[in-house]
Scaffold this active site. Structure first.
Site, PDB file in Angstrom:
ATOM      1  N   GLU A 435       3.448 -27.226 -12.934  1.00  8.37           N
ATOM      2  CA  GLU A 435       2.443 -27.367 -11.884  1.00  8.37           C
ATOM      3  C   GLU A 435       3.092 -27.908 -10.612  1.00  8.37           C
ATOM      4  OE1 GLU A 435      -1.193 -30.553 -11.055  1.00  8.37           O
ATOM      5  OE2 GLU A 435      -0.239 -30.445 -13.009  1.00  8.37           O
ATOM      6  N   ASP A 508       0.671 -32.295 -15.360  1.00  6.54           N
ATOM      7  CA  ASP A 508       0.426 -33.733 -15.324  1.00  6.54           C
ATOM      8  C   ASP A 508      -0.594 -34.121 -16.393  1.00  6.54           C
ATOM      9  OD1 ASP A 508       2.110 -33.888 -13.180  1.00  6.54           O
ATOM     10  OD2 ASP A 508       0.526 -34.004 -11.669  1.00  6.54           O
ATOM     11  N   ASP A 510      -3.373 -35.608 -16.450  1.00  8.23           N
ATOM     12  CA  ASP A 510      -4.606 -36.053 -15.808  1.00  8.23           C
ATOM     13  C   ASP A 510      -5.625 -34.920 -15.868  1.00  8.23           C
ATOM     14  OD1 ASP A 510      -3.732 -34.213 -13.940  1.00  8.23           O
ATOM     15  OD2 ASP A 510      -3.237 -35.700 -12.401  1.00  8.23           O
ATOM     16  N   ASP A 512      -6.731 -32.833 -13.525  1.00  8.86           N
ATOM     17  CA  ASP A 512      -6.259 -31.599 -12.902  1.00  8.86           C
ATOM     18  C   ASP A 512      -5.273 -30.865 -13.803  1.00  8.86           C
ATOM     19  OD1 ASP A 512      -7.756 -31.516 -10.644  1.00  8.86           O
ATOM     20  OD2 ASP A 512      -6.257 -32.425  -9.326  1.00  8.86           O
TER      21      ASP A 512
END
Length: 646
Positions: A435, A508, A510, A512
């Site tokens: 990403e 990541d 998280d 997102d």
């Protein structure tokens, strides 16, 4: 050297018939259990239940059973009880022991090899229930037949004694099998209620009118039970699959051909989406990879709809429809009964009987044509959908041609952002889908250039659940992804062109990052499904925390690991703990050490346990219908509260 030659001669002389080990009876099953049930992990554990239930289902197929009760017992035992005829309890004429003992201890023993006993059957190899016996610490068979109850107990496949007449029955007939899996063989011995419930729900859809009751008795204070019975059969199956989609007409098309050479039942329904979904079964066995029955269905569908398309208005007929256009937005369940099925592979994932394709093409085609003649409104709605798909596809093709852009299904070369590895042996290579450029930069510097490739993605890829194929193909990020992997997509998919053995999604830790993971998994599930089925898709597991105690660094991958590590530290004065906000925060060395180095990293391999449930979840999470998605998030929020960076 001379002594070694003499010793070799002696060993050769000793190698005789007595050197060959013959595994008697069920001993072979205990020595090599995976050969018979696939594995000794959680899947093999549940496979034991499928084998026993299949015997009861075969009684239902033969018309002698309409209720099967399955209970998970304290100690993770299983009891399966049906109201069929009951296993014969007389003395077997050839083996000279009770027939129960023959069925439970002899491989390839059973009524399924006698065409007079069972016309069709799921467990055609006849090794199922005897394998369950071999792999159980304890197994008890109780038969209600001829007004009596007869029982026999076994341990690890060996009879504990002859069958015994317990006394008069309650007037019912049937068989009850209770077993406790051998914990010295299985790596996992705890049954998962939802796994069992999913399979029995599926069986109830396929066996119209058959009632299956599942009960979890492990906790007396929290007994859970579900009963599955669907008189509408596969028509209700299609409704269940398309629960989160918008149908184009009110009722599924449900066609039943019970009296032909191969009894066939088909349910199909069109929705306003872009995905095609096929679920196929032979004798209630889920043929995940399709086969000749699916080939016959698709051929008939294309032929009949193409025939009705000839009567469409001239303006729309300018677009040339294809089989892909015809199947856009289609959900179908195909269930066929075959007396002598030939499955490709031991897993029974694909039907191979060549005669089935022509039978289904002819029989189903005639029935479908008759249906459309009697329901002109249905074929009109379908043709509108088909021609809209064709017009959109051709318009997109013309636009790509004018723009001189290469289609992703053609050989467009490797994407410029791909940092490829030096090795050209796909079995040794892996690609990380990363990403953003920041994380991509760290990953490029931290990788092993010999076998690790890096493909950075710019932002979030297209949600393919809401897009047609031609729009998917036009998206630059997806073009880069497919060109890097090398296989092509959809009907053009060729596994032999796969460039990397491992395709690792690295995002990541998280919200997102989870969203990007879901978008990518949706794409792979819809357009490159074999990559998931054959175990090529992985999720990277970057750490959430770095714990520094003095000069020593420890990486922690979840909240539980952090809490445990902190609890074990007596002196917390010289301790610092850092939460990583994203991959881009890590140095190349940290990223390599924690997430990329095969010797130290953790990867999650993606696979599909239940294709129907997976389809529902993707359509719910990524589709147009907001309300079920909101309810799902609310009901599952507690699972992620500790992981949110608030």
């Amino acid at each position: 050297m001379a002594e070694e030659i003499e010793e070799a001669k002696k060993e050769n002389e000793d190698y005789s018939g007595s050197s060959i080990t013959v595994l008697e009876g069920l001993e072979a099953v205990r020595v090599r259990p995976a050969m018979y049930i696939g594995s000794t992990d959680i899947r093999g554990l549940h496979h034991l239940v499928w084998e026993v239930v299949d015997n009861s289902v075969d009684e239902a197929l033969a018309g002698f059973c309409n209720h099967i009760e399955i209970s998970i017992l304290p100690g993770n035992g299983i009891r399966v009880t049906d109201n069929g005829r009951g296993i014969p309890t007389d003395i077997h004429p050839k083996e000279h022991v009770g027939t129960i003992e023959v069925v439970m201890t002899k491989l390839h023993a059973g009524g399924k090899f006698d065409s007079n006993s069972y016309k069709v059957s799921a467990g055609l190899h006849g090794v199922g229930v005897s394998c369950v016996n071999a792999l159980s610490n304890k197994l008890i068979v109780s038969v209600r037949r001829n007004g009596r109850v007869v029982e026999q107990a076994f341990s690890k496949g060996v009879p504990c004694g002859p069958q015994k007449d317990i006394g008069p029955s309650d007037g019912t007939t049937g068989t009850s099998v209770t077993f406790y899996p051998d914990d010295t063989i299985f790596t996992e011995t705890v049954y998962v209620y939802e796994t069992l419930a999913t399979r029995f729900r599926e069986l109830a859809f396929l066996m119209s009118g058959l009632r299956l009751t599942l009960t979890d008795e492990r906790d007396p204070e929290k007994i859970q039970t579900d009963t599955f019975c669907f008189p509408g059969g596969v028509s209700e199956f299609v409704r269940y699959v398309d629960e989160h989609r918008t149908p184009l007409f009110q009722e599924p098309i449900h066609l039943v051909l019970p009296d032909g050479q191969f009894p066939l039942e088909v349910a199909m329904w069109y929705n306003d989406g872009y995905q095609e979904n096929f679920f196929s079964f032979v004798n209630n066995v889920n043929t995940y990879d399709g086969g000749t029955h699916v080939t016959g269905f698709k051929t008939a569908l294309t032929r009949i709809i193409g025939k009705f398309a000839q009567d469409m208005p001239k303006g729309k007929k300018e677009a040339q429809i294809t089989s892909d256009d015809i199947r856009e937005g289609l959900t179908a369940v195909i269930a066929i009964k075959v007396s002598q099925p030939q499955f490709e592979g031991q897993t029974k994932r694909k039907l191979g009987n060549s005669e089935i394709a022509s039978y289904v093409n002819s029989a189903f085609g005639a029935k479908l044509e008759e249906y459309f003649q009697e329901n002109p409104s249905a074929i009109k709605v379908i043709l509108d959908k088909v021609y809209n798909a064709a017009v959109a596809r051709e318009a997109a093709h013309r636009a790509r041609t004018l723009a001189r852009r290469k289609n992703v299904l053609e050989s467009g070369g490797l994407p410029g952002k791909l940092a490829d590895c030096s090795s050209r042996d796909p079995k040794l290579c892996e690609v990380f889908i990363v990403e953003g450029d920041s994380a991509g930069g760290s990953a490029k510097m931290g990788r092993n250039r010999e076998f690790q490739a890096i493909l950075p993605l710019r932002g979030k890829i297209l949600n393919v659940e809401k897009a047609s194929l031609h729009r998917v193909l036009e998206t630059e990020e997806i073009q880069n992804l497919v060109n890097a992997i090398g296989t092509g997509i959809g009907t053009e998919f060729k596994m032999e062109k796969l460039r990397y053995d491992k395709i690792v999604i690295m995002t990541d830790a998280d919200v997102d990052g989870s969203h990007i993971q879901t978008l990518l998994l949706t794409f792979f599930f819809r357009y490159m499904r074999p990559l998931i089925d054959e175990g090529h898709i992985y999720l990277a597991m970057p750490p959430l925390y770095k714990l520094k105690v003095g000069q020593k660094d420890t990486y922690l991958f979840d909240e539980d690991a952090k809490d445990k590590a902190m609890a074990e530290i007596a002196d917390k004065k010289n301790v610092t703990i850092t939460r990583f906000k994203g991959l881009g925060e890590m140095s190349p060395e940290q990223l390599n050490e924690t997430t990329m180095d095969p010797k130290r990293r953790f990867l999650k391999q993606c696979h599909v346990e239940d294709s129907i449930l997976a389809d529902q979840i993707f359509s719910m999470l990524m589709g147009e219908d907001v309300e079920p998605r909101r309810k799902f998030i609310e009901s599952n929020a507690y699972r992620v509260l500790n992981d949110l960076d608030i």
